[in-house]
Motif scaffolding. Structure first.
Motif, PDB file in Angstrom:
ATOM      1  N   VAL A 175       0.864  -1.179   0.000  1.00 13.29           N
ATOM      2  CA  VAL A 175       0.000   0.000   0.000  1.00 13.29           C
ATOM      3  C   VAL A 175       0.902   1.231   0.000  1.00 13.29           C
ATOM      4  O   VAL A 175       1.638   1.470   0.960  1.00 13.29           O
ATOM      5  N   GLY A 176       0.860   1.968  -1.094  1.00 14.08           N
ATOM      6  CA  GLY A 176       1.643   3.203  -1.159  1.00 14.08           C
ATOM      7  C   GLY A 176       0.856   4.354  -0.566  1.00 14.08           C
ATOM      8  O   GLY A 176      -0.337   4.505  -0.818  1.00 14.08           O
ATOM      9  N   VAL A 177       1.531   5.163   0.243  1.00 11.41           N
ATOM     10  CA  VAL A 177       0.869   6.281   0.917  1.00 11.41           C
ATOM     11  C   VAL A 177       1.701   7.552   0.733  1.00 11.41           C
ATOM     12  O   VAL A 177       2.910   7.542   0.951  1.00 11.41           O
ATOM     13  N   ILE A 178       1.053   8.614   0.311  1.00 11.47           N
ATOM     14  CA  ILE A 178       1.669   9.937   0.250  1.00 11.47           C
ATOM     15  C   ILE A 178       0.824  10.874   1.094  1.00 11.47           C
ATOM     16  O   ILE A 178      -0.393  10.951   0.931  1.00 11.47           O
ATOM     17  N   ARG A 179       1.479  11.578   1.981  1.00 14.67           N
ATOM     18  CA  ARG A 179       0.781  12.518   2.859  1.00 14.67           C
ATOM     19  C   ARG A 179       1.216  13.928   2.504  1.00 14.67           C
ATOM     20  O   ARG A 179       2.408  14.236   2.457  1.00 14.67           O
ATOM     21  N   VAL A 180       0.224  14.790   2.248  1.00  6.77           N
ATOM     22  CA  VAL A 180       0.477  16.195   1.932  1.00  6.77           C
ATOM     23  C   VAL A 180      -0.154  17.030   3.037  1.00  6.77           C
ATOM     24  O   VAL A 180      -1.374  16.996   3.226  1.00  6.77           O
ATOM     25  N   ASP A 181       0.688  17.755   3.771  1.00  9.58           N
ATOM     26  CA  ASP A 181       0.245  18.534   4.929  1.00  9.58           C
ATOM     27  C   ASP A 181       0.452  20.018   4.708  1.00  9.58           C
ATOM     28  O   ASP A 181       1.275  20.441   3.882  1.00  9.58           O
ATOM     29  N   ASP A 182      -0.251  20.829   5.503  1.00  5.95           N
ATOM     30  CA  ASP A 182       0.118  22.232   5.593  1.00  5.95           C
ATOM     31  C   ASP A 182       1.335  22.351   6.508  1.00  5.95           C
ATOM     32  O   ASP A 182       1.868  21.334   6.994  1.00  5.95           O
ATOM     33  N   ILE A 186      -1.061  19.496   9.428  1.00  4.46           N
ATOM     34  CA  ILE A 186      -2.471  19.127   9.264  1.00  4.46           C
ATOM     35  C   ILE A 186      -2.670  18.639   7.830  1.00  4.46           C
ATOM     36  O   ILE A 186      -2.315  19.345   6.873  1.00  4.46           O
ATOM     37  N   PRO A 187      -3.250  17.453   7.641  1.00  5.69           N
ATOM     38  CA  PRO A 187      -3.367  16.904   6.284  1.00  5.69           C
ATOM     39  C   PRO A 187      -4.212  17.760   5.344  1.00  5.69           C
ATOM     40  O   PRO A 187      -5.313  18.193   5.704  1.00  5.69           O
ATOM     41  N   ILE A 188      -3.672  17.999   4.174  1.00  5.88           N
ATOM     42  CA  ILE A 188      -4.432  18.552   3.063  1.00  5.88           C
ATOM     43  C   ILE A 188      -4.999  17.393   2.249  1.00  5.88           C
ATOM     44  O   ILE A 188      -6.172  17.400   1.874  1.00  5.88           O
ATOM     45  N   ALA A 189      -4.147  16.395   2.004  1.00  7.58           N
ATOM     46  CA  ALA A 189      -4.565  15.233   1.222  1.00  7.58           C
ATOM     47  C   ALA A 189      -3.725  14.029   1.615  1.00  7.58           C
ATOM     48  O   ALA A 189      -2.550  14.155   1.955  1.00  7.58           O
ATOM     49  N   THR A 190      -4.346  12.865   1.548  1.00 10.20           N
ATOM     50  CA  THR A 190      -3.656  11.589   1.718  1.00 10.20           C
ATOM     51  C   THR A 190      -3.936  10.753   0.479  1.00 10.20           C
ATOM     52  O   THR A 190      -5.086  10.441   0.183  1.00 10.20           O
ATOM     53  N   LEU A 191      -2.877  10.418  -0.248  1.00  9.76           N
ATOM     54  CA  LEU A 191      -3.014   9.568  -1.427  1.00  9.76           C
ATOM     55  C   LEU A 191      -2.638   8.147  -1.041  1.00  9.76           C
ATOM     56  O   LEU A 191      -1.631   7.932  -0.344  1.00  9.76           O
ATOM     57  N   PHE A 192      -3.434   7.179  -1.482  1.00 10.22           N
ATOM     58  CA  PHE A 192      -3.107   5.793  -1.191  1.00 10.22           C
ATOM     59  C   PHE A 192      -3.370   4.934  -2.414  1.00 10.22           C
ATOM     60  O   PHE A 192      -4.327   5.159  -3.148  1.00 10.22           O
ATOM     61  N   SER A 193      -2.498   3.966  -2.628  1.00  9.55           N
ATOM     62  CA  SER A 193      -2.563   3.140  -3.830  1.00  9.55           C
ATOM     63  C   SER A 193      -2.517   1.665  -3.466  1.00  9.55           C
ATOM     64  O   SER A 193      -1.695   1.240  -2.639  1.00  9.55           O
ATOM     65  N   TYR A 194      -3.407   0.904  -4.130  1.00 14.99           N
ATOM     66  CA  TYR A 194      -3.461  -0.548  -3.916  1.00 14.99           C
ATOM     67  C   TYR A 194      -4.037  -1.172  -5.177  1.00 14.99           C
ATOM     68  O   TYR A 194      -4.928  -0.597  -5.805  1.00 14.99           O
ATOM     69  N   GLY A 195      -3.527  -2.328  -5.549  1.00 13.72           N
ATOM     70  CA  GLY A 195      -3.979  -2.983  -6.770  1.00 13.72           C
ATOM     71  C   GLY A 195      -4.980  -4.090  -6.500  1.00 13.72           C
ATOM     72  O   GLY A 195      -4.613  -5.154  -5.987  1.00 13.72           O
ATOM     73  N   CYS A 196      -6.249  -3.855  -6.841  1.00 11.30           N
ATOM     74  CA  CYS A 196      -7.288  -4.861  -6.617  1.00 11.30           C
ATOM     75  C   CYS A 196      -8.553  -4.435  -7.355  1.00 11.30           C
ATOM     76  O   CYS A 196      -8.938  -3.259  -7.314  1.00 11.30           O
ATOM     77  N   HIS A 197      -9.205  -5.381  -8.023  1.00 13.28           N
ATOM     78  CA  HIS A 197     -10.454  -5.079  -8.701  1.00 13.28           C
ATOM     79  C   HIS A 197     -11.504  -4.610  -7.695  1.00 13.28           C
ATOM     80  O   HIS A 197     -11.642  -5.185  -6.618  1.00 13.28           O
ATOM     81  N   THR A 198     -12.246  -3.584  -8.082  1.00 17.79           N
ATOM     82  CA  THR A 198     -13.262  -3.005  -7.203  1.00 17.79           C
ATOM     83  C   THR A 198     -14.619  -3.644  -7.522  1.00 17.79           C
ATOM     84  O   THR A 198     -15.450  -3.061  -8.215  1.00 17.79           O
ATOM     85  N   VAL A 199     -14.821  -4.837  -6.965  1.00 17.14           N
ATOM     86  CA  VAL A 199     -16.006  -5.640  -7.301  1.00 17.14           C
ATOM     87  C   VAL A 199     -16.705  -6.200  -6.067  1.00 17.14           C
ATOM     88  O   VAL A 199     -17.450  -7.167  -6.172  1.00 17.14           O
ATOM     89  N   VAL A 200     -16.478  -5.575  -4.899  1.00 18.57           N
ATOM     90  CA  VAL A 200     -17.179  -6.054  -3.713  1.00 18.57           C
ATOM     91  C   VAL A 200     -18.686  -5.838  -3.866  1.00 18.57           C
ATOM     92  O   VAL A 200     -19.490  -6.666  -3.435  1.00 18.57           O
ATOM     93  N   VAL A 201     -19.061  -4.726  -4.461  1.00 16.35           N
ATOM     94  CA  VAL A 201     -20.464  -4.498  -4.810  1.00 16.35           C
ATOM     95  C   VAL A 201     -20.699  -5.219  -6.138  1.00 16.35           C
ATOM     96  O   VAL A 201     -20.224  -4.789  -7.183  1.00 16.35           O
ATOM     97  N   GLY A 202     -21.410  -6.335  -6.075  1.00 15.62           N
ATOM     98  CA  GLY A 202     -21.455  -7.262  -7.188  1.00 15.62           C
ATOM     99  C   GLY A 202     -22.616  -7.081  -8.142  1.00 15.62           C
ATOM    100  O   GLY A 202     -23.409  -6.131  -8.040  1.00 15.62           O
ATOM    101  N   PRO A 203     -22.758  -8.020  -9.084  1.00 17.07           N
ATOM    102  CA  PRO A 203     -23.699  -7.860 -10.199  1.00 17.07           C
ATOM    103  C   PRO A 203     -25.176  -7.974  -9.838  1.00 17.07           C
ATOM    104  O   PRO A 203     -26.023  -7.628 -10.651  1.00 17.07           O
TER     105      PRO A 203
END
Length: 276
Positions: A175-182, A186-203
């Motif tokens: 899990v890649g994490v980038i934190r951008v603060d003032d 204090i966080p302005i943005a938190t970016l996070f990256s993970y590789g996985c199909h987004t299919v928990v909400v199914g057909p």
């Protein structure tokens, strides 16, 4: 001393009811409700006039032509080059289909095209706001590990491969994490990256949903503040452990998977101290 500035803005990008969704060939029907808000979030980083924009959007698929045109539009809006604009799609299978995806009847294609155009307008508008809101910032990064994914190409005794689970097959669990603060941390943005199909909400669930990344964002933002941006990594043949959802209402499973990922991001981000 050089100065980094950062600004962030978000738009709700819920599709219209009645639009078909991307991703599930077995989902026969259209969006009947919004399970939780889909969004597009833009982070603009400005270092001495050199700007980049990172766009994270709850969208399953866009044509290359649309993406390239959108990069140009965002670049012109904030005053940078198109090469400095990243557009990342979460790949949620519970987002609107696009008119370039598969042939369809004229009425449905018209609905899809109208939504696509609105989506691009919303993102361009968010980029403009993020650029205008930029303020002095500091940035840091870290890595975590999360086991919500599993390799999905399982082989049966007859030699036929099907969508299943192969727990001992290697996957990238980082899990890649980038934190951008003032400047006060204090966080302005938190970016996070993970590789996985987004299919928990199914057909079987006829809703529009950001799927587990949305639930992860909720955990991160309620814990740290600021805006959380999910950046889909190489999902490839990785699905959430437990497979795609087959309940009619997949909200509980979505929240559980998202909370696991979001909790890991909070742990990593809390250890990134940008202001000392």
């Amino acid at each position: 001393m050089s100065t980094l500035c950062a600004g962030v803005a978000r738009r709700i990008i819920n599709p219209p009811l009645g639009v078909k969704t991307f991703g599930f060939s077995s989902r026969e029907g259209t969006v009947q409700a919004i399970e939780s808000d889909l969004s597009a979030t833009v982070l603009v980083l400005n270092h001495e006039g050199e700007k980049i924009a990172i766009v994270a959007t709850d969208t399953g698929w866009l044509a290359y032509e649309t993406i390239n045109d959108l990069r140009e539009r965002v670049a012109q809006t904030i005053g940078t080059a198109a090469s400095h604009v990243l557009i990342n799609l979460s790949h949620t299978h519970s987002s609107a289909s696009m008119p370039e995806w598969v042939p369809d009847d004229p009425e449905q294609l018209s609905i899809q095209a109208g939504y696509r155009d609105l989506l691009c307008n919303w993102i361009e508008d968010a980029a403009r706001e993020a650029d205008a809101n930029a303020r002095p910032a500091r940035i840091g990064s870290g890595w975590g590990d999360c086991g919500i994914g599993v390799y999905r190409r399982e082989m049966g005794s007859d030699g036929i491969v099907f969508l299943g689970e192969v727990p001992d097959h290697p996957i990238d669990t980082s899990v890649g994490v980038i934190r951008v603060d003032d400047l006060d941390g204090i966080p302005i943005a938190t970016l996070f990256s993970y590789g996985c199909h987004t299919v928990v909400v199914g057909p079987r669930s006829f809703v529009a949903s950001p799927d587990f990344p949305g639930a992860a964002r909720d955990v991160i933002e309620s814990s740290l503040g600021g805006a959380a941006l999910f950046l889909q990594a190489c999902g490839g043949n990785v699905m959430p452990a437990g497979g795609m959802g087959y309940e009619v209402d997949c909200t509980d499973a979505k929240r559980r998977i998202g909370s696991i990922l979001g909790g890991e991001v909070v742990k990593v981000a809390s250890g990134i101290r940008t202001h000392v």
